[in-house]
Write a protein that holds these residues in place. Structure first.
Motif, PDB file in Angstrom:
ATOM      1  N   GLN A   1       0.810  -1.210   0.000  1.00  0.00           N
ATOM      2  CA  GLN A   1       0.000   0.000   0.000  1.00  0.00           C
ATOM      3  C   GLN A   1       0.850   1.269   0.000  1.00  0.00           C
ATOM      4  O   GLN A   1       0.386   2.336  -0.424  1.00  0.00           O
ATOM      5  CB  GLN A   1      -0.943  -0.010   1.199  1.00  0.00           C
ATOM      6  CG  GLN A   1      -2.028  -1.089   1.096  1.00  0.00           C
ATOM      7  CD  GLN A   1      -2.921  -1.149   2.312  1.00  0.00           C
ATOM      8  OE1 GLN A   1      -2.508  -0.801   3.426  1.00  0.00           O
ATOM      9  NE2 GLN A   1      -4.156  -1.611   2.105  1.00  0.00           N
ATOM     10  N   ALA A   2       2.096   1.161   0.451  1.00  0.00           N
ATOM     11  CA  ALA A   2       2.978   2.339   0.485  1.00  0.00           C
ATOM     12  C   ALA A   2       3.691   2.575  -0.840  1.00  0.00           C
ATOM     13  O   ALA A   2       4.333   3.627  -1.017  1.00  0.00           O
ATOM     14  CB  ALA A   2       4.005   2.173   1.608  1.00  0.00           C
ATOM     15  N   ASP A   3       3.616   1.627  -1.777  1.00  0.00           N
ATOM     16  CA  ASP A   3       4.343   1.745  -3.036  1.00  0.00           C
ATOM     17  C   ASP A   3       3.449   2.405  -4.085  1.00  0.00           C
ATOM     18  O   ASP A   3       2.551   1.774  -4.636  1.00  0.00           O
ATOM     19  CB  ASP A   3       4.793   0.371  -3.519  1.00  0.00           C
ATOM     20  CG  ASP A   3       5.846   0.446  -4.607  1.00  0.00           C
ATOM     21  OD1 ASP A   3       5.682   1.277  -5.518  1.00  0.00           O
ATOM     22  OD2 ASP A   3       6.833  -0.313  -4.556  1.00  0.00           O
ATOM     23  N   GLU A   4       3.726   3.671  -4.371  1.00  0.00           N
ATOM     24  CA  GLU A   4       2.889   4.418  -5.302  1.00  0.00           C
ATOM     25  C   GLU A   4       3.206   4.094  -6.755  1.00  0.00           C
ATOM     26  O   GLU A   4       2.520   4.570  -7.665  1.00  0.00           O
ATOM     27  CB  GLU A   4       3.049   5.918  -5.044  1.00  0.00           C
ATOM     28  CG  GLU A   4       2.554   6.332  -3.653  1.00  0.00           C
ATOM     29  CD  GLU A   4       2.616   7.836  -3.463  1.00  0.00           C
ATOM     30  OE1 GLU A   4       3.092   8.532  -4.391  1.00  0.00           O
ATOM     31  OE2 GLU A   4       2.176   8.311  -2.396  1.00  0.00           O
ATOM     32  N   ALA A   5       4.259   3.277  -6.976  1.00  0.00           N
ATOM     33  CA  ALA A   5       4.554   2.857  -8.349  1.00  0.00           C
ATOM     34  C   ALA A   5       3.480   1.901  -8.876  1.00  0.00           C
ATOM     35  O   ALA A   5       3.300   1.756 -10.085  1.00  0.00           O
ATOM     36  CB  ALA A   5       5.928   2.185  -8.413  1.00  0.00           C
TER      37      ALA A   5
END
Length: 565
Positions: free
Chosen positions: A29-33
């Motif tokens: 959820q923290a990976d905006e890629a």
């Protein structure tokens, strides 16, 4: 911590460094890629798997070796999911673990090295689906190790299984490895110019029994005399038992004897030394054989080992020329390893019966008839015919809670009696029943209809026309084996309904349903199950009275309260 926490204890031996599903979800959820939809799908896959395992994501280790056997035991039907939906959930969960670097990403086979690219081209060109589906991952594995096709051996198959153990999420690494080996050997037979050699796997299981013909002739002759004593074909022969044992019991005792002789050999005694039953019961050999068997069971005795010791005592008394002191020593060893037989029902069976506390579960069993015997359900395929056969076996056990041997042995002429008035009876003479109690059931019209529809359509899909057994071997030359039919029954119930049920459990289900509805009426349950004495029924099913008794008592309280008002 002093309280027993099952979820905590299930992971207590795992390294602390293994992340949890919750940690993986947080990282995803923290990976905006990743797109928002992809983050949602990956996180959902992990949450749904944790929910299926009945665990909190924060308490679910992201360890493939820990997850695999637990996920493999899950039936999508038990979660009210279709196989496709469950496959999608697992695919998302695996992709999530691959994203976190815990398992390897699935790769395509369009970039193989020159070692394997031509071989894979031949596989695809052959159209052999079993080969292409079974070999894909093995080919990638071998290519990455720079192993040429002509160099592949059983050692590489074992390495492949080890790699699967840290990468598989739901498939059994052992089964995946065997499937790949089967595909490899099929390719060797069917694809011209296949560059490899056959791969031979050892049989499944942890078998150790040696064939009887491997032992010296003296021991073989002793086993033959032992068999004749148990069979008691000549009642006037003083060397035989007063009454013959059932053929199944004779086979079991002879197998026990062969099992123990094999254990003695595996314990280091030369097979050439076992020239007779007397030599086999040499006290030192007995100790070594029992010690070897105990080591296989974590140095704990078991009902099976206790029964084997009883056999050794009987052999020492009646079949071996040994002294009183040695005989007493063998009896002492048997006493030390004695395990009292289970009285009543095992905890495993109690757990499985709890699935039927919900009346709807029994309804699901009856629903199988609509699924496979309803109008328009038979498409003429072998697969549907097989499922109809298994469904028929399940319904037969529901209406006639008999033992699996009597189910598999049903002969249409000998056991099924059709009356002129349309009634149909199922009869088994006492000599064919374990406890020599005859079996008599009038079959309900619904079950008779299923039998007739199945018999009218099963040939030649399942067996030749005119086969006289209700559940035959595929060649029609005899009845199907008990293990074979029992495995099919358990497999269909697990896949289609998500239930863990073995064939013998239907006898317990029948007693439970009757005694819940009719507390204390053991005699009817005894007759239904064919017990020789009501004490056996009471010992096994006394606890089943509690539910019905509590309901009856609640009704008494309700009426008492109403009268007081």
């Amino acid at each position: 911590m002093t309280k027993f926490d099952r979820q905590r204890f299930e992971t207590v031996f795992l390294p602390r460094s293994i992340p949890t599903f919750a940690a993986c979800i947080e990282r995803i959820q923290a990976d905006e890629a990743l797109s928002a939809d992809r983050r949602r799908d990956l996180a959902s896959g992990l949450r749904r798997v944790a929910d299926a395992l009945q665990r909190d994501p924060a308490m679910t280790p992201a360890d493939p070796a820990w997850l695999q056997p637990k996920i493999a035991a899950i039936s999508p039907a038990g979660l009210d999911l279709s196989p496709k939906s469950w496959a999608n959930i697992l695919s998302n969960a695996r992709a999530a673990l691959a994203f976190c670097g815990i398992v390897q990403k699935a790769t395509r086979l369009d970039d193989l090295s020159p070692l394997w690219a031509p071989v894979w081209h031949d596989v695809l060109a052959s159209g052999e689906l079993r080969v292409s589906r079974g070999l894909g991952r093995l080919v990638r594995f071998l290519d990455n190790l720079d192993v040429a096709p002509a160099e592949v051996t059983i050692e590489h198959a074992i390495l492949y299984r080890a790699a699967l153990e840290i990468n598989e999420l739901h498939r059994s690494p052992e089964e995946s490895m065997r499937q790949a080996v089967r595909a490899w050997n099929i390719a060797l037979d069917r694809i011209p110019g296949w560059p490899g050699r056959p791969i031979c796997l050892s049989p499944r299981g942890n078998r150790f029994c040696l064939p009887l013909d491997r032992f010296p002739e003296g021991l073989q002759e002793g086993v033959a005399r032992f068999r004749r004593r148990l069979e008691a074909r000549d009642l006037l022969d003083p060397e035989t038992l007063p009454r013959p044992l059932r053929p199944a019991t004779v086979r079991h005792r002879v197998d026990q004897l062969r099992r123990f002789a094999s254990a003695v050999v595996h314990a280091g005694v030369p097979i050439s030394a076992l020239t007779s039953i007397t030599e086999l019961l040499n006290l030192e050999y007995v100790r070594r054989g029992l010690q070897w068997l105990l080591a296989r069971q974590a140095d704990e005795s078991s009902p099976g080992l206790s029964s084997l010791c009883e056999l050794l005592v009987a052999l020492a008394r009646h079949h071996a020329d040994i002294g009183a002191q040695e005989r007493a020593s063998i009896e002492a060893l048997a006493e030390r390893l004695h395990v009292a037989p289970c009285r009543g029902m095992t905890e495993k069976n109690r757990t499985r019966l709890r699935q039927f506390d919900n009346p709807g579960t029994v309804g699901k069993l009856f629903g199988l008839a609509d699924r496979y015997f309803g109008e328009g359900r038979d498409d003429g395929s072998v697969e549907v015919a097989r499922k109809r056969e298994i469904t028929l076996a399940i319904h037969f056990l529901l209406h006639c809670p008999i033992r699996i041997l009597n189910l598999t042995s049903i002969h249409l002429d000998r056991h099924i009696q059709r009356m002129r008035d349309g009634r149909v009876f199922f009869n088994v003479p006492p000599e064919e029943v374990k406890n020599r109690q005859p079996l008599h059931f009038e079959l309900p019209a619904e079950l008779v209809g299923m039998i007739d529809r199945h018999l009218a359509t099963r040939a030649p899909r399942l067996c030749p026309a005119g086969t006289p057994w209700l559940f035959p071997r595929r060649d029609g030359l005899g009845a199907v084996g008990t293990t074979c039919l029992a495995t099919r029954i358990a497999g269909l119930l697990h896949r289609d309904l998500g239930l863990t049920v073995n064939a013998h459990l239907f006898r317990h289900i029948a007693a439970m349903l009757w005694l819940h509805a009719n507390p204390g009426q053991y005699e009817v349950a005894r007759r239904l199950l064919g017990h020789s004495a009501v004490s056996s029924t009471i010992a096994a099913y006394a606890d089943f009275n509690q539910t019905g008794a509590v309901q009856l008592y609640s009704e008494v309280l309700r009426k008492t309260r109403a009268n007081k008002g």
